[in-house]
Design an enzyme around this catalytic site. Structure first.
Site, PDB file in Angstrom:
ATOM      1  N   THR A 177       9.921   0.698  -4.584  1.00 43.70           N
ATOM      2  CA  THR A 177       8.790   1.153  -3.985  1.00 43.70           C
ATOM      3  C   THR A 177       8.867   0.473  -2.756  1.00 43.70           C
ATOM      4  OG1 THR A 177       6.662   1.875  -3.528  1.00 43.70           O
ATOM      5  CG2 THR A 177       7.446   0.190  -5.520  1.00 43.70           C
ATOM      6  N   THR A 188       4.863   5.411  -3.128  1.00 44.80           N
ATOM      7  CA  THR A 188       5.783   6.364  -3.699  1.00 44.80           C
ATOM      8  C   THR A 188       5.507   5.400  -4.746  1.00 44.80           C
ATOM      9  OG1 THR A 188       7.505   5.034  -2.235  1.00 44.80           O
ATOM     10  CG2 THR A 188       8.548   5.963  -3.817  1.00 44.80           C
TER      11      THR A 188
END
Length: 320
Positions: free
Chosen positions: A219, A168
Site C-alpha cells: 500500500t 488501499t
C-alpha cells in the site's frame, strides 16, 4: 502447517483516535473471517477473498463501497489476486459497478486465460459471470464527496509523499497445504484523472505470491510502488536470505530514498513467519496465527489477544 492470515487497511497520515476506533473493528473482523475460513480447511484463496470482502464492504476503507472519487466524482476501482501455488493471477481495473472487485479479480484468475481485464471488458465479463451490478452512486459515501471537494478546493497535486488517501486494502494468507496467496484492492487516489490505474492491479507491484518464497500485499503511493516493483523487490530480498523484516525495510527504504515514496507492506513467508512494516505515519493492520490476534495502527500500539470465538466477542475486542 499452521495457517496465517494478515490484512492491512492502507498506509495513511496520522489517524485520529476517533477514526482509529472506526477502522479497527473492520480490520479485526477481516482477519478473523479469513483465519476462520482457513481453520475450516479451505484454501488461502478463499481466505483472502473472504477477508477482502469485509474490507471492501466497509465504508471506512478506500476500496469497494468506501472508494474515493475521481476528478468527475465517480468511482473507479482496482483489484488483484495471485495464487503462489502456480503463479496464477487475476486483476481488474477501472471497475465501476461491482461491490466487490476482488471477487471479479478471482474470476479472471480462475475462469479466463488472461491475467488482467479493464473497464468495459471487465464489466462485460462480470455480467457474463453473473456478478451482480450495483448503481455506481450506491458505492459513493458522503465522506468521499467531501473529500473530493476539499481536494479540488486545495488543488493539491499528488506528490509521492502525499498521505491524504493511500487507503488501499490488502490481505495475505498461508493455508495448511503450504499455499500462499495475496489480494489487494483500492479506489485509488482522490481527484485522480479518469482512467488512472496505480500499482494495485499490477502483479509484482501491488502484491506477489510464490509458494517457494511467500506472499506480500503493498500500500502507499501507487506511482512510486510501480516504479520500484515494490512487492517483487521485497520478495527478492527474502530469496536472497534476508528476514521478512529486513526485506521490508530494504524495499520500503529504497522506494523512499529514490522517489520519496511512502508506503507499507504485509508479508508471510512459506514457513509461516509474518511481518508488517510501513514508512507512512500509520497503517491499520491485523494478523492471526495459532489462535492469537495481533493488531495495531501506529508503531507503538501493537496489541495481542486470543482470537474472538464469536461475532459478539469480535465486537468486544474491536473496542480493545
Amino acid at each position: 502447517m499452521n495457517p496465517v492470515v494478515m490484512v492491512h487497511g492502507g498506509g495513511a497520515s496520522s489517524i485520529s483516535k476517533d477514526r482509529k476506533e472506526r477502522v479497527r473493528p473492520g480490520i479485526i473482523r477481516a482477519a478473523t473471517v479469513g483465519y476462520n475460513i482457513l481453520k475450516q480447511g479451505k484454501s488461502a484463496v478463499d481466505a483472502v477473498e473472504g477477508a477482502m470482502t469485509v474490507l471492501e464492504d466497509g465504508p471506512e476503507f478506500n476500496a469497494g463501497c468506501g472508494s474515493v472519487l475521481n476528478v468527475n466524482g465517480e468511482i473507479e476501482m482496482d483489484a488483484s489476486i495471485m495464487n503462489g501455488k502456480d503463479l496464477s493471477a487475476g486483476a481488474v481495473s477501472a471497475v465501476r459497478c461491482t461491490a466487490n472487485p476482488i471477487k471479479l479479480a478471482r474470476l479472471v484468475m480462475e475462469q479466463t486465460s488472461h491475467c488482467f481485464l479493464t473497464d468495459q471488458g471487465a464489466a462485460k465479463f462480470a455480467a457474463a459471470m453473473g456478478v451482480p451490478t450495483v448503481p455506481g452512486q450506491q458505492l459513493v459515501t458522503e465522506r468521499n464527496i467531501k473529500h473530493l471537494e476539499k481536494e479540488k478546493h486545495e488543488k493539491g497535486a499528488q506528490k509521492p509523499g502525499c498521505q491524504k488517501n493511500l487507503g488501499t486494502v490488502g490481505a495475505v494468507a498461508l493455508d495448511s497445504e503450504g499455499n500462499v496467496v495475496y489480494a489487494t484492492s483500492t479506489g485509488g487516489l482522490v481527484n485522480k484523472m479518469v482512467g488512472r490505474v496505480g500499482d494495485t492491479t499490477c502483479i509484482g507491484s501491488g502484491g506477489y505470491a510464490d509458494n517457494d518464497i511467500g506472499a506480500i500485499s503493498t500500500t502507499g503511493h501507487g506511482e512510486s510502488i510501480l516504479k520500484v516493483n515494490l512487492a517483487r523487490l521485497a520478495l527478492f530480498h527474502v530469496e536472497q536470505g534476508k528476514t521478512l523484516e529486513e526485506a521490508a525495510d530494504m524495499s520500503l527504504g529504497y522506494m523512499k530514498s529514490k522517489l520519496k515514496g511512502l508506503g507499507g507492506v504485509i508479508l508471510v513467508s512459506k514457513a509461516g513467519d509474518w511481518a508488517v512494516k510501513w514508512t507512512s505515519e500509520s497503517m491499520p493492520w491485523a494478523a492471526v496465527k495459532c489462535g492469537k490476534l495481533h493488531f495495531g495502527t501506529n508503531c507503538d500500539d501493537t496489541s495481542v489477544t486470543d482470537l474472538p470465538q464469536s461475532p459478539a466477542l469480535e465486537g468486544a475486542y474491536a473496542g480493545h
